[in-house]
Design a protein around this motif. Structure first.
Motif, PDB file in Angstrom:
ATOM      1  N   THR A 184       0.860  -1.171   0.000  1.00 24.11           N
ATOM      2  CA  THR A 184       0.000   0.000   0.000  1.00 24.11           C
ATOM      3  C   THR A 184       0.901   1.226   0.000  1.00 24.11           C
ATOM      4  O   THR A 184       1.703   1.419   0.916  1.00 24.11           O
ATOM      5  CB  THR A 184      -0.933   0.021   1.226  1.00 24.11           C
ATOM      6  N   ILE A 185       0.774   2.022  -1.071  1.00 25.20           N
ATOM      7  CA  ILE A 185       1.593   3.216  -1.250  1.00 25.20           C
ATOM      8  C   ILE A 185       0.694   4.442  -1.123  1.00 25.20           C
ATOM      9  O   ILE A 185      -0.380   4.502  -1.727  1.00 25.20           O
ATOM     10  CB  ILE A 185       2.283   3.210  -2.630  1.00 25.20           C
ATOM     11  N   ASN A 186       1.135   5.417  -0.345  1.00 25.21           N
ATOM     12  CA  ASN A 186       0.425   6.679  -0.220  1.00 25.21           C
ATOM     13  C   ASN A 186       0.909   7.591  -1.346  1.00 25.21           C
ATOM     14  O   ASN A 186       2.053   8.051  -1.332  1.00 25.21           O
ATOM     15  CB  ASN A 186       0.701   7.324   1.144  1.00 25.21           C
ATOM     16  N   ALA A 187       0.045   7.815  -2.334  1.00 23.80           N
ATOM     17  CA  ALA A 187       0.412   8.617  -3.496  1.00 23.80           C
ATOM     18  C   ALA A 187      -0.820   9.357  -4.004  1.00 23.80           C
ATOM     19  O   ALA A 187      -1.953   8.962  -3.735  1.00 23.80           O
ATOM     20  CB  ALA A 187       0.974   7.716  -4.588  1.00 23.80           C
ATOM     21  N   LYS A 188      -0.569  10.405  -4.766  1.00 23.06           N
ATOM     22  CA  LYS A 188      -1.662  11.217  -5.310  1.00 23.06           C
ATOM     23  C   LYS A 188      -2.031  10.835  -6.734  1.00 23.06           C
ATOM     24  O   LYS A 188      -3.056  11.253  -7.236  1.00 23.06           O
ATOM     25  CB  LYS A 188      -1.287  12.689  -5.251  1.00 23.06           C
TER      26      LYS A 188
END
Length: 95
Positions: free
Chosen positions: A49-53
């Motif tokens: 799970t990557i926090n990205a926009k």
């Protein structure tokens, strides 16, 4: 969330890159770019799970993985991601 398939045969070149992959993941988890990283018991799959926009930002993160050339992946955009650890311990602030 990234659903990653790993090769069936983990050759010497793959195994030689595992320590560098672990260091990279630890760094990305430390700066909260990655919020979860899970490996299947049979070592055939990873879930990250990557926090990205954006998808581009996700690809930028994935491209830094030492093992990227061994990975086949699919990106799933999530509405939200809950983690138990986020609910138990609030972030520490020096302010």
């Amino acid at each position: 969330m990234i659903d990653i398939d790993l090769p069936e045969e983990l050759d010497e070149d793959f195994m030689a890159l595992v320590p560098a992959q672990r260091l990279k993941i630890n760094k990305l988890m430390g700066n909260r770019t990655i919020s979860s990283y899970s490996l299947a018991l049979d070592r055939s799959k990873l879930w990250v799970t990557i926090n990205a926009k954006s998808g581009t930002e996700v690809m930028d993160v994935l491209s830094t993985f030492p093992l990227i050339k061994y990975m086949k992946f699919h990106i799933h955009e999530l509405m939200f991601h809950h983690e138990a650890s986020m609910l138990v311990i609030p972030p520490f602030s020096l302010n």
